[in-house]
Design an enzyme around this catalytic site. Structure first.
Site, PDB file in Angstrom:
ATOM      1  N   ARG A   8      46.759  63.218  76.169  1.00  6.99           N
ATOM      2  CA  ARG A   8      47.049  62.664  77.229  1.00  6.99           C
ATOM      3  C   ARG A   8      47.087  63.801  78.322  1.00  6.99           C
ATOM      4  O   ARG A   8      47.727  64.893  78.148  1.00  6.99           O
ATOM      5  CB  ARG A   8      48.548  62.102  77.301  1.00  6.99           C
ATOM      6  CG  ARG A   8      48.969  61.593  78.730  1.00  6.99           C
ATOM      7  CD  ARG A   8      50.381  61.404  78.904  1.00  6.99           C
ATOM      8  NE  ARG A   8      50.657  61.069  80.207  1.00  6.99           N
ATOM      9  CZ  ARG A   8      51.889  61.128  80.775  1.00  6.99           C
ATOM     10  NH1 ARG A   8      52.596  61.881  80.124  1.00  6.99           N
ATOM     11  NH2 ARG A   8      52.045  60.846  82.139  1.00  6.99           N
ATOM     12  N   GLU A  50      50.066  53.050  76.044  1.00  3.60           N
ATOM     13  CA  GLU A  50      49.077  53.918  76.566  1.00  3.60           C
ATOM     14  C   GLU A  50      48.574  54.770  75.128  1.00  3.60           C
ATOM     15  O   GLU A  50      47.274  55.185  75.428  1.00  3.60           O
ATOM     16  CB  GLU A  50      49.878  54.917  77.412  1.00  3.60           C
ATOM     17  CG  GLU A  50      50.266  54.543  78.830  1.00  3.60           C
ATOM     18  CD  GLU A  50      51.395  55.172  79.604  1.00  3.60           C
ATOM     19  OE1 GLU A  50      52.574  54.862  79.080  1.00  3.60           O
ATOM     20  OE2 GLU A  50      50.977  55.902  80.544  1.00  3.60           O
ATOM     21  N   HIS A  63      49.733  57.076  86.067  1.00  5.33           N
ATOM     22  CA  HIS A  63      49.854  55.774  85.119  1.00  5.33           C
ATOM     23  C   HIS A  63      48.804  55.084  84.823  1.00  5.33           C
ATOM     24  O   HIS A  63      48.624  53.736  84.747  1.00  5.33           O
ATOM     25  CB  HIS A  63      50.973  54.902  85.594  1.00  5.33           C
ATOM     26  CG  HIS A  63      52.329  55.441  85.660  1.00  5.33           C
ATOM     27  ND1 HIS A  63      53.260  55.148  86.919  1.00  5.33           N
ATOM     28  CD2 HIS A  63      53.034  56.139  84.675  1.00  5.33           C
ATOM     29  CE1 HIS A  63      54.418  55.542  86.538  1.00  5.33           C
ATOM     30  NE2 HIS A  63      54.459  56.369  85.511  1.00  5.33           N
ATOM     31  N   ASN A  97      50.766  63.891  73.106  1.00  6.82           N
ATOM     32  CA  ASN A  97      51.325  63.885  74.802  1.00  6.82           C
ATOM     33  C   ASN A  97      52.159  65.281  74.605  1.00  6.82           C
ATOM     34  O   ASN A  97      53.323  65.008  74.329  1.00  6.82           O
ATOM     35  CB  ASN A  97      52.007  62.711  75.070  1.00  6.82           C
ATOM     36  CG  ASN A  97      52.283  62.639  76.594  1.00  6.82           C
ATOM     37  OD1 ASN A  97      52.304  63.648  77.147  1.00  6.82           O
ATOM     38  ND2 ASN A  97      53.056  61.411  76.839  1.00  6.82           N
ATOM     39  N   ARG A 143      63.341  60.041  91.829  1.00  3.99           N
ATOM     40  CA  ARG A 143      62.437  60.455  92.780  1.00  3.99           C
ATOM     41  C   ARG A 143      62.629  59.427  93.834  1.00  3.99           C
ATOM     42  O   ARG A 143      62.586  58.286  93.775  1.00  3.99           O
ATOM     43  CB  ARG A 143      61.035  60.336  92.288  1.00  3.99           C
ATOM     44  CG  ARG A 143      60.688  61.419  91.289  1.00  3.99           C
ATOM     45  CD  ARG A 143      59.328  61.331  90.624  1.00  3.99           C
ATOM     46  NE  ARG A 143      59.278  60.976  89.238  1.00  3.99           N
ATOM     47  CZ  ARG A 143      58.540  60.506  88.439  1.00  3.99           C
ATOM     48  NH1 ARG A 143      57.252  60.394  88.992  1.00  3.99           N
ATOM     49  NH2 ARG A 143      58.446  60.484  87.200  1.00  3.99           N
TER      50      ARG A 143
END
Ligand code: ADP
Length: 398
Positions: free
Chosen positions: A91, A385, A181, A7, A242
């Site tokens: 990823r 993941e 996601h 990643n 956010r």
């Protein structure tokens, strides 16, 4: 198969070496401050840990090299030679409309990844750099696979992904809801079907990935039919820093009032908003809980806004799917914060959600946390993941 999962960020690179037959993590770690002063960590069960500063990593290639050197190190490594790595899974944040599933990377795929850079200018270039570095260091014969955060949501129907903007912005500029996601939502919904002992094709699931970044997905028959993030990961729920959804008109008003340009405005929306912005305390839910318990009203408001936001999406997605069989909680907050899970579920009794307070008093373990007689099951499922990326990679590299 042994699969290395990568990643890559702009100055960091997370890695895991997994055995996909046993689903065991053989080693994992992090390269940080690539291009600055290189920090390297490595952990493998039963082996000495590496935590080194000032490791020379001018580029991602040296970072990958450092990972491989650690993996084959006779003192602490877990493989005898690099040849034992059967494939590498990467990823990739944005696959646009090009990628609806994971793919083996070749020149055509690389070109398509480059084409999608404008959709994720912060993330995709780093992911591409990671792929190129692996090919450069490991050679062209080791299969490299791309696994996209957006791919799982490519099954959304137009009614869910189209924005009510002039249609040419979709046709010409590809502006639409993509969702993120996806790898996490896919993993936990598959696990949910296993836990419930039912085929995923028969299930209506709502997956709540609640972490620093949060998103919710409506998954009907194993397919994502709606999700809360949008063209970018800024949309949907209020998150750590956010804003989530706001009235777009606020931007012009604040920019005029405070003399901000669009970059500054977006910095506020991405980095200074969410539960951090509302509370003025922290983006971390643990800090917020402590502050609330100590009587801080804005921390309480931020936490209440978060659970209220999640609750509204659950209601909306149950309506969108014409019902729901199970609600899944995952990621940092979803896996660890029993109070948030309780606050989110409370008030949903009308639609058949009944929590079991004792069962919910758990962290980071797969569990059914609803009452036995709850019509809608509520599940806690730690996301994974990396495992999903490794399994996809093994499948494609076969
Ligand atoms: P990311 O989106 O960065 O992958 P994570 O899924 O790791 O984020 O979630 C990180 C968040 O999880 C932290 O900001 C923290 O608020 C929350 N978290 C972790 N442990 C706990 C806990 N015990 N109680 C409440 N929140 C927690």
């Amino acid at each position: 198969m042994k699969v290395l999962v990568i990643n890559a960020g702009s100055s960091s690179l997370k890695y895991q070496l997994l055995d996909t037959n046993t689903q065991e993590v053989l080693a994992k770690g992090l390269c940080e401050r690539i291009g600055i002063d290189g920090k390297f960590t490595y952990k493998a069960p039963g082996k000495p840990t590496v935590d080194a500063a000032d490791v020379s990593m001018p580029t991602h290639a040296e970072a990958i090299q450092a990972v491989l050197t650690a993996l084959v190190n006779p003192n602490g490594g877990v493989i005898a030679s690099m040849k034992e790595i059967d494939a590498v899974g990467h990823r990739v944040v944005h696959g646009g409309e090009t990628f609806a599933c994971s793919v083996k990377i070749d020149d055509k795929v690389m070109a398509a990844l480059e084409e999608n850079v404008p959709l994720a200018p912060l993330h995709n270039p780093a992911n591409i750099t990671g792929i190129k570095a692996c090919i450069a260091v490991m050679g062209p014969d080791v299969p490299q696979v791309g696994v996209f955060d957006t791919a799982f949501h490519q099954t959304m129907p137009p009614v869910a992904y189209t924005y009510a903007l002039p249609y040419e912005y979709y046709e010409q500029d590809k502006v639409r809801r993509y969702g993120f996601h996806g790898t996490s939502h896919r993993y936990v919904t598959q696990r949910a079907a296993d836990m419930l002992g039912k085929p995923i094709e028969s299930l209506k699931l709502i997956s709540c990935h609640l972490g620093n970044g949060s998103s919710i997905a409506a998954v009907c028959g194993g397919k994502s039919v709606d999700t809360s993030m949008g063209f970018t990961p800024l949309a949907g729920l209020p998150m750590g820093t956010r804003s989530g959804d706001i009235d777009a008109g606020v931007m012009e008003y604040l920019m005029n009032k405070h003399g901000m340009d669009i970059k500054e405005m977006l910095n506020v929306l991405n980095k200074k908003s969410g539960v951090q912005g509302v509370s003025g305390v922290s983006s971390d839910f643990r800090d917020l809980c402590s502050a609330r318990d100590a009587g801080n009203k804005r921390a309480e408001l931020a936490l209440d806004m978060f659970s209220y936001g999640v609750k509204k999406y659950i209601g909306a997605y149950a309506a969108a799917m014409g019902g729901v069989d199970a609600i899944i909680f995952t990621a940092g907050v979803g896996e660890n914060d029993a109070q948030q899970r309780m606050d989110i579920a409370s008030g949903l009794e009308f639609m058949g959600v009944k929590m079991d307070a004792d069962a919910n008093n758990i962290r980071g373990k797969e569990a059914i946390i609803s009452a036995i007689d709850s019509k809608v099951k509520v599940l806690l499922i730690p996301t994974n993941e990396e495992l999903m990326i490794a399994l996809d990679t093994a499948e494609l590299a076969k």
